[in-house]
Design a protein around this motif. Structure first.
Motif, PDB file in Angstrom:
ATOM      1  N   ASP A 146       0.818  -1.207   0.000  1.00 54.14           N
ATOM      2  CA  ASP A 146       0.000   0.000   0.000  1.00 54.14           C
ATOM      3  C   ASP A 146       0.859   1.268   0.000  1.00 54.14           C
ATOM      4  O   ASP A 146       0.490   2.276  -0.600  1.00 54.14           O
ATOM      5  N   GLY A 147       2.009   1.226   0.691  1.00 53.28           N
ATOM      6  CA  GLY A 147       2.884   2.394   0.723  1.00 53.28           C
ATOM      7  C   GLY A 147       3.378   2.773  -0.662  1.00 53.28           C
ATOM      8  O   GLY A 147       3.426   3.962  -1.017  1.00 53.28           O
ATOM      9  N   THR A 148       3.733   1.779  -1.457  1.00 54.56           N
ATOM     10  CA  THR A 148       4.187   2.032  -2.822  1.00 54.56           C
ATOM     11  C   THR A 148       3.038   2.546  -3.676  1.00 54.56           C
ATOM     12  O   THR A 148       3.215   3.428  -4.526  1.00 54.56           O
ATOM     13  N   MET A 149       1.846   2.019  -3.448  1.00 54.20           N
ATOM     14  CA  MET A 149       0.663   2.474  -4.177  1.00 54.20           C
ATOM     15  C   MET A 149       0.385   3.948  -3.871  1.00 54.20           C
ATOM     16  O   MET A 149       0.060   4.737  -4.771  1.00 54.20           O
ATOM     17  N   VAL A 163      -3.921   3.880 -12.249  1.00 56.07           N
ATOM     18  CA  VAL A 163      -2.871   3.401 -11.353  1.00 56.07           C
ATOM     19  C   VAL A 163      -3.298   2.035 -10.829  1.00 56.07           C
ATOM     20  O   VAL A 163      -4.387   1.889 -10.269  1.00 56.07           O
ATOM     21  N   VAL A 164      -2.453   1.024 -11.016  1.00 56.20           N
ATOM     22  CA  VAL A 164      -2.776  -0.349 -10.627  1.00 56.20           C
ATOM     23  C   VAL A 164      -1.766  -0.810  -9.584  1.00 56.20           C
ATOM     24  O   VAL A 164      -0.553  -0.686  -9.787  1.00 56.20           O
ATOM     25  N   GLY A 165      -2.244  -1.346  -8.487  1.00 52.38           N
ATOM     26  CA  GLY A 165      -1.357  -1.842  -7.431  1.00 52.38           C
ATOM     27  C   GLY A 165      -1.234  -3.348  -7.472  1.00 52.38           C
ATOM     28  O   GLY A 165      -2.236  -4.059  -7.539  1.00 52.38           O
ATOM     29  N   VAL A 166       0.004  -3.850  -7.429  1.00 55.55           N
ATOM     30  CA  VAL A 166       0.263  -5.287  -7.351  1.00 55.55           C
ATOM     31  C   VAL A 166       1.110  -5.544  -6.108  1.00 55.55           C
ATOM     32  O   VAL A 166       2.198  -4.987  -5.961  1.00 55.55           O
ATOM     33  N   ASN A 167       0.601  -6.373  -5.227  1.00 56.79           N
ATOM     34  CA  ASN A 167       1.301  -6.694  -3.979  1.00 56.79           C
ATOM     35  C   ASN A 167       2.379  -7.734  -4.252  1.00 56.79           C
ATOM     36  O   ASN A 167       2.073  -8.885  -4.561  1.00 56.79           O
ATOM     37  N   ASP A 169       4.640  -8.933  -2.147  1.00 58.90           N
ATOM     38  CA  ASP A 169       4.975  -9.800  -1.012  1.00 58.90           C
ATOM     39  C   ASP A 169       3.734  -9.974  -0.142  1.00 58.90           C
ATOM     40  O   ASP A 169       3.668  -9.489   0.985  1.00 58.90           O
ATOM     41  N   PRO A 170       2.703 -10.665  -0.667  1.00 62.25           N
ATOM     42  CA  PRO A 170       1.412 -10.758   0.032  1.00 62.25           C
ATOM     43  C   PRO A 170       1.471 -11.466   1.375  1.00 62.25           C
ATOM     44  O   PRO A 170       0.557 -11.313   2.189  1.00 62.25           O
ATOM     45  N   GLU A 171       2.523 -12.245   1.631  1.00 59.00           N
ATOM     46  CA  GLU A 171       2.626 -12.918   2.924  1.00 59.00           C
ATOM     47  C   GLU A 171       2.964 -11.938   4.043  1.00 59.00           C
ATOM     48  O   GLU A 171       2.708 -12.210   5.208  1.00 59.00           O
ATOM     49  N   ARG A 172       3.571 -10.816   3.693  1.00 57.87           N
ATOM     50  CA  ARG A 172       3.990  -9.846   4.703  1.00 57.87           C
ATOM     51  C   ARG A 172       3.307  -8.492   4.568  1.00 57.87           C
ATOM     52  O   ARG A 172       3.542  -7.614   5.393  1.00 57.87           O
ATOM     53  N   SER A 173       2.494  -8.323   3.530  1.00 52.31           N
ATOM     54  CA  SER A 173       1.852  -7.031   3.282  1.00 52.31           C
ATOM     55  C   SER A 173       0.373  -7.245   2.980  1.00 52.31           C
ATOM     56  O   SER A 173       0.025  -8.134   2.199  1.00 52.31           O
ATOM     57  N   GLU A 174      -0.482  -6.453   3.591  1.00 51.85           N
ATOM     58  CA  GLU A 174      -1.926  -6.611   3.418  1.00 51.85           C
ATOM     59  C   GLU A 174      -2.367  -6.221   2.015  1.00 51.85           C
ATOM     60  O   GLU A 174      -3.131  -6.935   1.372  1.00 51.85           O
ATOM     61  N   GLY A 175      -1.934  -5.066   1.542  1.00 51.56           N
ATOM     62  CA  GLY A 175      -2.251  -4.653   0.182  1.00 51.56           C
ATOM     63  C   GLY A 175      -3.718  -4.344  -0.060  1.00 51.56           C
ATOM     64  O   GLY A 175      -4.302  -4.811  -1.030  1.00 51.56           O
ATOM     65  N   HIS A 176      -4.331  -3.510   0.786  1.00 48.68           N
ATOM     66  CA  HIS A 176      -5.744  -3.143   0.619  1.00 48.68           C
ATOM     67  C   HIS A 176      -5.997  -2.455  -0.716  1.00 48.68           C
ATOM     68  O   HIS A 176      -7.080  -2.581  -1.289  1.00 48.68           O
ATOM     69  N   LEU A 177      -5.031  -1.689  -1.196  1.00 45.96           N
ATOM     70  CA  LEU A 177      -5.209  -0.903  -2.408  1.00 45.96           C
ATOM     71  C   LEU A 177      -4.733  -1.628  -3.659  1.00 45.96           C
ATOM     72  O   LEU A 177      -4.750  -1.057  -4.747  1.00 45.96           O
ATOM     73  N   CYS A 178      -4.323  -2.862  -3.503  1.00 46.26           N
ATOM     74  CA  CYS A 178      -3.759  -3.621  -4.616  1.00 46.26           C
ATOM     75  C   CYS A 178      -4.766  -4.626  -5.175  1.00 46.26           C
ATOM     76  O   CYS A 178      -5.820  -4.876  -4.583  1.00 46.26           O
ATOM     77  N   LEU A 179      -4.404  -5.218  -6.330  1.00 48.91           N
ATOM     78  CA  LEU A 179      -5.199  -6.308  -6.885  1.00 48.91           C
ATOM     79  C   LEU A 179      -5.221  -7.480  -5.916  1.00 48.91           C
ATOM     80  O   LEU A 179      -4.399  -7.542  -4.995  1.00 48.91           O
ATOM     81  N   SER A 183      -3.037 -12.320  -7.735  1.00 45.83           N
ATOM     82  CA  SER A 183      -2.659 -11.673  -8.997  1.00 45.83           C
ATOM     83  C   SER A 183      -1.166 -11.681  -9.240  1.00 45.83           C
ATOM     84  O   SER A 183      -0.711 -11.792 -10.381  1.00 45.83           O
ATOM     85  N   VAL A 184      -0.376 -11.548  -8.179  1.00 47.95           N
ATOM     86  CA  VAL A 184       1.074 -11.497  -8.367  1.00 47.95           C
ATOM     87  C   VAL A 184       1.631 -12.834  -8.821  1.00 47.95           C
ATOM     88  O   VAL A 184       2.635 -12.901  -9.535  1.00 47.95           O
TER      89      VAL A 184
END
Length: 382
Positions: A146-149, A163-167, A169-179, A183-184
């Motif tokens: 999310d920080g990068t997004m 703007v498209v967000g791809v997480n 490292d999903p095991e360590r990052s929640e990624g609310h704003l990402c696909l 997807s990764v």
């Protein structure tokens, strides 16, 4: 709209930190601007959905491993020295390197997939991500969390540029704003869905920041999520610019960034109280002293703002018991009631990312005969 008149102040914008040294009084105005984000569920609203960019900028996050390397590069430390130093700090060198490698492999996978589709790709690190890169690209992909997004979105001034967000490292990052997380690992399939129009646009409001007054620095300084000091930042990135430089041109100055989550206004030294005057929606001005002011969008209402204002189960229980006692109420204060009250209040702090309004929160207000605290939080629509 929220206006602030700030005395002897530094303004700090969350996530991508911008420092503005103020010699006298500075006015801050926070209107809204939208941005397009992609979500994967298809919704037929008669709009032709299309995602076929010819040029894509991929913005890769700085991993903790890279951050530590940059931080101590100026000291001439070897890899073994870095390993020992991290061990002394209680950090796991092997773990950091493993997460770094996972992220790096996933970024390479994304870039290779795009290029196989005939898309021209420019891979940039966050410190290389600039206005020229945004102008060059038809679309931006943030490869991180999310920080990068938030960083990727902050420099996109064209509201029609997706703007498209791809997480990565999903095991360590929640990624609310990402696909979605998967997807990764199957990015070619995700990209094909986007190209076929199997998605819908998500409009997200953002905040534009105007400053007015003497002693303003209009150049944002990216200090990373974990924040290098200004001295470390200069040495790590070879910057010779003096951050004390300011511009004294009169009139309102629009900063070249947009806040997707929130804007934080407060002293750069956390132990100092912030002294300012605040006006909400052209209302009366009020002098306040606090630990700072947070202004969030609907996207940011689930983040810092929510944690500033949410009520804990225990606090609600205590208040209900006091109300029952003081009002001689025939009220059964059980767990079910406490949960309902807690959830209803906390849910009232959230609002949609597309809504054209913001929510402001005064952190730890100091209220006495000089400073008022009548407006500690609330929505603003202008």
């Amino acid at each position: 709209m929220i206006c602030c008149s700030l005395m002897s102040f530094r303004l700090t914008r969350s996530k991508v930190v911008s420092l503005f040294k103020c010699k006298e009084t500075v006015s801050l105005v926070l209107p809204l601007l939208g941005i397009r984000n992609i979500v994967t569920k298809s919704l037929d609203l008669g709009e032709k959905l299309e995602f076929r960019p010819s040029r894509v900028a991929v913005v890769a996050k700085t991993t903790r491993y890279e951050f530590e390397q940059q931080r101590y590069r100026c000291a001439g430390l070897s890899e073994e020295d870095l390993k020992q130093l991290l061990a002394m700090k209680g950090s796991n060198y092997s773990g950091l390197l493993e997460r770094h490698n996972i992220h790096t492999r996933n970024v390479a996978y994304i870039v290779d997939t795009l290029r196989k589709e005939g898309i021209e790709v420019r891979l940039v690190k966050r410190r290389e991500y600039d206005v020229e890169t945004v102008r060059w690209a038809d679309a931006i992909i943030s490869a991180g969390g999310d920080g990068t997004m938030l960083l990727a979105a902050s420099k996109v001034l064209d509201r029609s540029k997706p703007v498209v967000g791809v997480n990565t490292d999903p095991e360590r990052s929640e990624g609310h704003l990402c696909l979605p997380v998967q997807s990764v690992h199957c990015f070619p399939k995700a990209l094909k869905k986007l190209q076929c129009g199997k998605f819908r646009w998500q409009w997200r409001s953002r905040i534009r920041i105007y400053l007015e007054g003497p002693g303003i620095s209009l150049t944002p300084v990216d200090l990373h999520e974990e924040q290098l000091s200004l001295d470390q930042h200069s040495k790590a990135h070879g910057s010779s610019k003096s951050y004390a430089e300011s511009e004294d041109a009169s009139g309102l100055h629009l900063l070249p960034v947009r806040a997707l989550n929130e804007v934080f206004i407060g002293e750069s030294l956390a132990s100092r109280a912030s002294y300012y005057e605040i006006s909400v929606d052209n209302g009366p001005w009020e002098k306040q002293k606090s630990s700072g002011l947070n202004v969030c969008t609907g996207t940011g209402s689930k983040a810092w703002s929510y944690n500033i204002n949410k009520l804990a189960f225990q606090a609600v229980e205590d208040v209900l018991n006091i109300a029952k006692k003081q009002g001689n109420l025939d009220l059964q204060v059980d767990r079910e009631l406490i949960e309902k009250v807690t959830n209803e209040y906390n849910d009232s702090l959230l609002f949609g990312p597309e809504e054209p309004r913001t929510f402001f929160s005064v952190r730890e207000p100091i209220v006495n005969r000089v400073f008022s605290g009548s407006r500690q939080r609330g929505f603003t629509t202008r």
